[in-house]
Scaffold this motif. Structure first.
Motif, PDB file in Angstrom:
ATOM      1  N   SER A 209       0.852  -1.187   0.000  1.00 19.18           N
ATOM      2  CA  SER A 209       0.000   0.000   0.000  1.00 19.18           C
ATOM      3  C   SER A 209       0.888   1.237   0.000  1.00 19.18           C
ATOM      4  CB  SER A 209      -0.926  -0.009   1.215  1.00 19.18           C
ATOM      5  OG  SER A 209      -0.175  -0.067   2.409  1.00 19.18           O
ATOM      6  N   GLN A 210       0.276   2.406  -0.123  1.00 19.97           N
ATOM      7  CA  GLN A 210       1.025   3.663  -0.181  1.00 19.97           C
ATOM      8  C   GLN A 210       1.931   3.819   1.039  1.00 19.97           C
ATOM      9  OE1 GLN A 210       0.661   6.493  -2.573  1.00 19.97           O
ATOM     10  NE2 GLN A 210       2.550   7.014  -1.544  1.00 19.97           N
ATOM     11  N   PRO A 211       3.270   3.920   0.841  1.00 22.93           N
ATOM     12  CA  PRO A 211       4.161   4.075   2.000  1.00 22.93           C
ATOM     13  C   PRO A 211       4.126   5.487   2.552  1.00 22.93           C
ATOM     14  CG  PRO A 211       5.429   4.077  -0.034  1.00 22.93           C
ATOM     15  CD  PRO A 211       4.003   3.809  -0.427  1.00 22.93           C
ATOM     16  N   SER A 212       4.542   5.597   3.789  1.00 24.81           N
ATOM     17  CA  SER A 212       4.701   6.915   4.403  1.00 24.81           C
ATOM     18  C   SER A 212       6.070   7.477   4.049  1.00 24.81           C
ATOM     19  CB  SER A 212       4.579   6.806   5.925  1.00 24.81           C
ATOM     20  OG  SER A 212       3.343   6.250   6.294  1.00 24.81           O
ATOM     21  N   PRO A 213       6.197   8.802   3.961  1.00 22.74           N
ATOM     22  CA  PRO A 213       7.527   9.390   3.710  1.00 22.74           C
ATOM     23  C   PRO A 213       8.523   8.964   4.769  1.00 22.74           C
ATOM     24  CG  PRO A 213       5.803  11.040   3.458  1.00 22.74           C
ATOM     25  CD  PRO A 213       5.145   9.830   4.051  1.00 22.74           C
ATOM     26  N   TYR A 214       9.745   8.677   4.346  1.00 21.64           N
ATOM     27  CA  TYR A 214      10.798   8.262   5.277  1.00 21.64           C
ATOM     28  C   TYR A 214      11.087   9.374   6.287  1.00 21.64           C
ATOM     29  CZ  TYR A 214      15.389   6.588   6.829  1.00 21.64           C
ATOM     30  OH  TYR A 214      16.449   6.166   7.584  1.00 21.64           O
ATOM     31  N   ASP A 215      11.090  10.624   5.811  1.00 20.81           N
ATOM     32  CA  ASP A 215      11.308  11.768   6.697  1.00 20.81           C
ATOM     33  C   ASP A 215      10.119  12.716   6.547  1.00 20.81           C
ATOM     34  OD1 ASP A 215      12.056  13.961   8.153  1.00 20.81           O
ATOM     35  OD2 ASP A 215      13.950  14.310   7.089  1.00 20.81           O
ATOM     36  N   PRO A 216       9.111  12.598   7.419  1.00 15.64           N
ATOM     37  CA  PRO A 216       7.901  13.426   7.265  1.00 15.64           C
ATOM     38  C   PRO A 216       8.133  14.905   7.538  1.00 15.64           C
ATOM     39  CG  PRO A 216       7.824  12.180   9.312  1.00 15.64           C
ATOM     40  CD  PRO A 216       9.026  11.695   8.568  1.00 15.64           C
ATOM     41  N   PHE A 217       9.316  15.270   8.065  1.00 19.50           N
ATOM     42  CA  PHE A 217       9.585  16.659   8.415  1.00 19.50           C
ATOM     43  C   PHE A 217      10.571  17.327   7.455  1.00 19.50           C
ATOM     44  CE2 PHE A 217       8.796  14.188  12.322  1.00 19.50           C
ATOM     45  CZ  PHE A 217       7.552  14.708  12.635  1.00 19.50           C
ATOM     46  N   LYS A 218      10.870  16.677   6.348  1.00 21.39           N
ATOM     47  CA  LYS A 218      11.848  17.193   5.396  1.00 21.39           C
ATOM     48  C   LYS A 218      11.249  18.332   4.568  1.00 21.39           C
ATOM     49  CE  LYS A 218      14.824  15.690   1.565  1.00 21.39           C
ATOM     50  NZ  LYS A 218      15.233  14.523   0.736  1.00 21.39           N
ATOM     51  N   TYR A 219      12.047  19.403   4.386  1.00 22.18           N
ATOM     52  CA  TYR A 219      11.650  20.515   3.522  1.00 22.18           C
ATOM     53  C   TYR A 219      12.323  20.391   2.164  1.00 22.18           C
ATOM     54  CZ  TYR A 219       9.420  23.008   7.365  1.00 22.18           C
ATOM     55  OH  TYR A 219       8.580  23.369   8.378  1.00 22.18           O
TER      56      TYR A 219
END
Length: 535
Positions: free
Chosen positions: A520-530
């Protein structure tokens, strides 16, 4: 002494030599006998390289190779030998190429046309201008300066000497690095940047044409007078307008230095290439050894059959294709009747984005949304595995295992578990008879860039073999040095035995490999990355 040595050699051979078709209990003995004492792998590889030559997807050379492979499989008695087509685009081949500097002195240059660029229609001669451009923001600097010129578009850089051996085998530290599980890193922004980069060649071509340039030249990405010629604009309506040439790095940098130190050198280029639009479909070649249990599913081995056009595509990937074909011949010669069907596939379009194996996944295993209009090549390669949801097809569960070979002609040292840690015990069990051949390792690491990837991306147990690198990355990969001379007979015989052994073991096993859940759709490895504005 001589008679004693001969007697010992004959006795040793007798330990392995078992009449083909006689094996009942231990298939590994028959496989080793057939693959070592009666091998045809180098004959297959020689016909594929010296005989057939380059096999660029949809080229006339590839069409000849497709029929050759079909005839081979049929001659060995395989079943349901067939072409399996998918929409691709234009065929293209090199007839001849000439590039030379005419001033300040005459000098022949090492060159290759870039794939799917148009011909020069006779020799063209013009001064060069060195105008490195890698993104649209670079165009403004060169507007109004390119008319009537042959444009060198690469940043020359500096020459370098290798600090590692060009030819090597794997050692203990190499395997230690592969043992560690690698966490997946899903980065949507990095994906978007890659998608932007692969659309740049058409934008550059349009700019050069509008500015009145006659042709463009890029630098080879590897020193050693090696050229490669990769190009990806193969779809009708997306062919580039201007002839494109790749020069050996040493020749390119010489031109750039001369342009800095004096009047611009003059080049003469004659790129004699031709397109073939007679059939826009590419074809995977598929052959089966039928199983005795129609409800048990099938196992499969594959290698990509297509190559680039710089040489004969020996290590990339006649080696893998010859091993897959030899494994088919070995198993058929044994006369065994596997429980599961064993399928052999020679993929097309791998070099343009794993398109043949992607077509197989989409037709027979699972679908994803899209593709988007006009998506092909590297755009499709990066985009397709990142679209959700995945919808399994009726045949999804039938494929129990897929084994791939595509890293040159080096010995198989084991197999990558591709992050499927639950599959390790069974893979080790199937490899165990071939550990003394050097192929007993199962490592957790995953691999990318070849035909198991899209199967993996939908949850199929699909695996790539660990191979000794030899000179694959350093010299032969995609280059004009990729000829039969760089294939190693001892390694390819061993690889054929291991491939046949894994196929027969997986086809007859009461156990099947564990599968990942349908992704299924993965989550971003770094959710706080700009997002970096400079990228």
């Amino acid at each position: 002494m001589k008679k004693t040595l001969v007697a010992m050699m004959m006795a040793g051979a007798a330990l392995v030599a078992v009449p083909a078709g006689a094996q009942k209990g231990d298939d590994a003995i028959g496989i080793i006998d057939q693959g070592m004492n009666h091998s045809q792998v180098m004959l297959i590889a020689q016909e594929m390289t010296d005989g057939l030559g380059p096999r660029l997807t949809n080229s006339p050379g590839m069409r000849r190779a497709e029929q050759w492979a079909i005839d081979k499989f049929n001659s060995w008695g395989l079943s349901n030998v067939r072409r399996d087509g998918f929409e691709f685009g234009r065929g293209w081949e090199i007839v001849s190429v000439s590039a030379r500097m005419t001033s300040p002195r005459p000098l022949a240059l090492t060159a290759i046309p870039v794939a799917w660029t148009p011909p020069t229609n006779g020799a063209i001669a013009a001064p060069i201008v060195v105008a490195p451009m890698s993104k649209e923001e670079n165009f403004a600097e060169w507007r109004g300066k390119l008319a009537g010129k042959i444009v060198l578009i690469s940043l020359p850089g500096e020459g370098s000497e290798p600090d590692k051996p060009a030819f090597r085998r794997l050692g203990g530290e190499d395997f230690e690095k592969l043992e560690a599980f690698r966490q997946p890193k899903y980065d949507p922004e990095a994906l978007n940047r890659r998608l932007e980069r692969v659309t740049f060649p058409e934008k550059l071509d349009a700019f050069l044409k509008a500015e009145g340039a006659l042709a463009w030249v890029r630098q080879s990405y590897r020193d050693g007078m090696l050229v490669h010629g990769e190009g990806y604009n193969y779809r009708a309506g997306h062919t580039l307008s201007l002839p494109g040439i790749e020069l050996a790095a040493e020749d390119y940098r010489r031109l750039a230095r001369l342009a800095k130190s004096g009047p611009a050198p003059q080049l003469e280029i004659d790129s004699n290439v031709r397109f073939d639009d007679s059939d826009t479909k590419a074809y995977n070649i598929i052959a089966d050894i039928p199983g005795t249990d129609p409800k048990a599913g099938y196992v499969m081995a594959g290698a990509h059959f297509d190559s680039w056009a710089a040489a004969d595509g020996a290590s990339d990937n006649a080696a893998g294709s010859a091993v897959v074909m030899e494994a088919a011949r070995i198993i058929k010669a044994l006369g065994v009747r596997p429980r599961r069907t064993i399928r052999f596939v020679l993929w097309s379009g791998e070099e343009q984005g794993l398109l043949g194996s992607l077509s197989y996944v989409d037709k027979y295993l699972a679908t994803r949304p899209g593709p988007a209009e006009g998506e092909d090549g590297n755009l499709l390669y990066y985009g397709w595995p990142n679209r959700y949801p995945i919808t399994p097809r009726a045949g999804y569960d039938d494929l129990k295992a897929y084994f791939n070979m595509d890293n040159g002609s080096g010995k198989l040292r084991g197999i990558y578990a591709e992050g499927n840690v639950a599959a390790v015990p069974l893979l080790k069990e199937w490899l165990a008879p071939y550990a003394s051949l050097g192929a007993g390792r199962v490592v957790a690491a995953n691999t990318s860039g070849t035909d198991h990837v899209f199967m993996q991306s939908v949850g199929i147990p699909a695996f790539q073999f660990i191979q000794d690198p030899l000179d694959y990355r350093s010299r032969t990969h995609h280059s004009n040095a990729d000829t039969y001379d760089h294939l190693k007979a001892e390694d390819l015989r061993q690889a054929s035995v291991v491939m046949a052994g894994m196929l027969l073991a997986s086809a007859n096993s009461d156990k099947t490999l564990p599968r990942f859940p349908v992704p299924s759709q993965p989550s971003p490895y770094d959710p706080f990355k700009y997002k970096d504005p400079n990228e």
